[in-house]
Design a protein around this motif. Sequence first.
Motif, PDB file in Angstrom:
ATOM      1  N   LEU A 196       0.851  -1.187   0.000  1.00  0.00           N
ATOM      2  CA  LEU A 196       0.000   0.000   0.000  1.00  0.00           C
ATOM      3  C   LEU A 196       0.888   1.240   0.000  1.00  0.00           C
ATOM      4  N   ILE A 197       0.628   2.141  -0.950  1.00  0.00           N
ATOM      5  CA  ILE A 197       1.373   3.407  -1.021  1.00  0.00           C
ATOM      6  C   ILE A 197       0.381   4.570  -1.040  1.00  0.00           C
ATOM      7  N   ASP A 198       0.657   5.577  -0.230  1.00  0.00           N
ATOM      8  CA  ASP A 198      -0.044   6.861  -0.339  1.00  0.00           C
ATOM      9  C   ASP A 198       0.987   7.897  -0.768  1.00  0.00           C
ATOM     10  N   PRO A 199       0.938   8.340  -2.043  1.00  0.00           N
ATOM     11  CA  PRO A 199       1.950   9.279  -2.538  1.00  0.00           C
ATOM     12  C   PRO A 199       1.732  10.728  -2.092  1.00  0.00           C
ATOM     13  N   PHE A 200       0.591  11.006  -1.457  1.00  0.00           N
ATOM     14  CA  PHE A 200       0.313  12.342  -0.886  1.00  0.00           C
ATOM     15  C   PHE A 200      -0.089  12.142   0.571  1.00  0.00           C
ATOM     16  N   ALA A 278       0.998   6.397  17.442  1.00  0.00           N
ATOM     17  CA  ALA A 278       0.036   5.317  17.203  1.00  0.00           C
ATOM     18  C   ALA A 278       0.653   3.939  17.416  1.00  0.00           C
ATOM     19  N   GLY A 279       1.975   3.871  17.609  1.00  0.00           N
ATOM     20  CA  GLY A 279       2.641   2.587  17.836  1.00  0.00           C
ATOM     21  C   GLY A 279       2.867   1.788  16.573  1.00  0.00           C
ATOM     22  N   VAL A 280       2.873   2.471  15.392  1.00  0.00           N
ATOM     23  CA  VAL A 280       3.003   1.738  14.121  1.00  0.00           C
ATOM     24  C   VAL A 280       4.165   2.249  13.264  1.00  0.00           C
ATOM     25  N   VAL A 281       5.011   3.102  13.821  1.00  0.00           N
ATOM     26  CA  VAL A 281       6.039   3.748  12.998  1.00  0.00           C
ATOM     27  C   VAL A 281       6.984   2.737  12.350  1.00  0.00           C
ATOM     28  N   GLU A 282       7.197   1.597  13.005  1.00  0.00           N
ATOM     29  CA  GLU A 282       8.102   0.589  12.436  1.00  0.00           C
ATOM     30  C   GLU A 282       7.477  -0.176  11.269  1.00  0.00           C
ATOM     31  N   LYS A 283       6.181  -0.045  11.094  1.00  0.00           N
ATOM     32  CA  LYS A 283       5.495  -0.773  10.021  1.00  0.00           C
ATOM     33  C   LYS A 283       5.303   0.075   8.761  1.00  0.00           C
ATOM     34  N   ILE A 284       5.730   1.351   8.807  1.00  0.00           N
ATOM     35  CA  ILE A 284       5.511   2.260   7.671  1.00  0.00           C
ATOM     36  C   ILE A 284       6.842   2.843   7.225  1.00  0.00           C
ATOM     37  N   HIS A 285       7.053   2.871   5.910  1.00  0.00           N
ATOM     38  CA  HIS A 285       8.238   3.524   5.350  1.00  0.00           C
ATOM     39  C   HIS A 285       7.817   4.899   4.830  1.00  0.00           C
ATOM     40  N   PHE A 286       8.350   5.951   5.446  1.00  0.00           N
ATOM     41  CA  PHE A 286       8.063   7.323   5.004  1.00  0.00           C
ATOM     42  C   PHE A 286       9.245   7.847   4.194  1.00  0.00           C
ATOM     43  N   GLN A 287       8.941   8.613   3.158  1.00  0.00           N
ATOM     44  CA  GLN A 287      10.011   9.171   2.325  1.00  0.00           C
ATOM     45  C   GLN A 287       9.534  10.455   1.653  1.00  0.00           C
ATOM     46  N   GLN A 288      10.438  11.432   1.606  1.00  0.00           N
ATOM     47  CA  GLN A 288      10.136  12.667   0.875  1.00  0.00           C
ATOM     48  C   GLN A 288      10.324  12.383  -0.607  1.00  0.00           C
ATOM     49  N   ARG A 289       9.244  12.444  -1.350  1.00  0.00           N
ATOM     50  CA  ARG A 289       9.320  12.043  -2.759  1.00  0.00           C
ATOM     51  C   ARG A 289       8.209  12.722  -3.553  1.00  0.00           C
ATOM     52  N   ASP A 290       8.532  13.192  -4.726  1.00  0.00           N
ATOM     53  CA  ASP A 290       7.556  13.771  -5.655  1.00  0.00           C
ATOM     54  C   ASP A 290       6.745  12.637  -6.280  1.00  0.00           C
ATOM     55  N   LEU A 294       7.021   8.108  -8.345  1.00  0.00           N
ATOM     56  CA  LEU A 294       6.308   6.953  -7.816  1.00  0.00           C
ATOM     57  C   LEU A 294       6.574   5.712  -8.669  1.00  0.00           C
ATOM     58  N   SER A 295       7.075   4.657  -8.044  1.00  0.00           N
ATOM     59  CA  SER A 295       7.322   3.402  -8.771  1.00  0.00           C
ATOM     60  C   SER A 295       7.440   2.263  -7.756  1.00  0.00           C
ATOM     61  N   GLY A 327      -1.438   9.881 -12.877  1.00  0.00           N
ATOM     62  CA  GLY A 327      -1.985   8.972 -13.886  1.00  0.00           C
ATOM     63  C   GLY A 327      -0.899   8.243 -14.652  1.00  0.00           C
ATOM     64  N   LYS A 328       0.173   8.959 -15.010  1.00  0.00           N
ATOM     65  CA  LYS A 328       1.274   8.322 -15.756  1.00  0.00           C
ATOM     66  C   LYS A 328       1.996   7.287 -14.905  1.00  0.00           C
ATOM     67  N   ARG A 329       2.244   7.630 -13.656  1.00  0.00           N
ATOM     68  CA  ARG A 329       2.964   6.690 -12.779  1.00  0.00           C
ATOM     69  C   ARG A 329       2.106   5.457 -12.490  1.00  0.00           C
ATOM     70  N   TYR A 330       0.784   5.674 -12.359  1.00  0.00           N
ATOM     71  CA  TYR A 330      -0.099   4.534 -12.124  1.00  0.00           C
ATOM     72  C   TYR A 330      -0.126   3.613 -13.346  1.00  0.00           C
ATOM     73  N   ALA A 331      -0.158   4.204 -14.539  1.00  0.00           N
ATOM     74  CA  ALA A 331      -0.191   3.405 -15.774  1.00  0.00           C
ATOM     75  C   ALA A 331       1.037   2.507 -15.897  1.00  0.00           C
TER      76      ALA A 331
END
Length: 383
Positions: A196-200, A278-290, A294-295, A327-331
């Motif tokens: 699962l990725i949330d790009p925003f 929330a006790g979940v920081v080890e389960k999520i990878h955060f990154q500063q990225r435009d 996205l890939s 849209g382009k990155r999703y395609a």
Amino acid sequence: MGRIYELYAPCHFGMEAVLKREINDIGYDVTRTIDGRVYFKGDDETIVRANLCLRTAQRVMINVAQFKARTYDELFENVKAAKLEEFIPPDGKFWVSKAASIKSKLFSPSDIQSIVKKAMVDRLKSVYNISWFSEEGALYPFRVSIVDDIVTIGLDTSGESLHKRGYRVMTVKAPVTETLAAALIMLTPWKSDRILIDPFCGSGTFVIEAALMAMNIAPGLYRNFISQSWDNIISPDMWEDAKDEANEEIDYNVKTDIQGFDIDAEALKAARFNAHRAGVVEKIHFQQRDVKELSHSKKYGFIITNPPYGERLGQREELVELYSALGKRYAALDSWSMYIISAWEDTQKYIGKRADKNRKIYNGMMKTYFYQYMGAKPPKKKI
């Protein structure tokens, strides 16, 4: 088992089926569903477990009285006839925290509030044979809703709205609430073994709610509820027992691939801080990225996101560029699914593809759409 109450849980309009499924999953039977509200039966343990465990409910209410009223006299007399002493002790502090009216003869919230409170006072004065209330005890907030002249008097067992999990201290502008984020994730086929990725990601609500689900952390575990002090209704040790049980059910070893990206460093700082709380920081990878970067090399992942839609970005040109890039990155992502909540009417145009499904959802008072792009299902794992 203690006394059985009719309970109801308000939710976002359009999310009633998701909440109904949740209530069934924690072991309770739904009795009826109306717009934005799901009714179910239960005792004091049900009240505790519903507050702790429901991810998509906004509150857990006790249905104290329900009746038809088209005049203020009818409203007054029906409230006065309700057995309020079964809920409010002689020293209880009680008030009408909110009144709302839709398509009804009685429409003034302030008048409704004052008449309901007066009727409650009259009832309890006569039952307890007192002329003055100390109101030094526990707090009992009531909420009144009138729809098509049907009045519901509800006792709020939650206090602060259940979207306030207790983890989101730092926030950025225009987030979705925790309850709405959880409901939207539940509308997708995502499970904890899928990417699962949330790009925003903003302050991290989608990815944090997904990680809470993956680890089976009860959403209300880190907060308090107003009914914790109601020893006349709920046995005090019921809360401790329920929290102990919820703690035992947490899966600390679950393997996840949940990623939150944002171009804004301050947003990511907030997201990491909230995930830590929330006790979940080890389960999520955060990154500063435009979003243009996205890939992912693997198949069958999910994008679930709440991109900017004009509230945070001033210029239409910026929205065109941003949605086109998404849209382009999703395609380019093979077999992925994408779910977008957005109020921007040109979302599908600039994603470059019509959604397989979309549904209207109100994010607060703002009309938005949940665009659903369905990717291929992964092959079944060999046993």
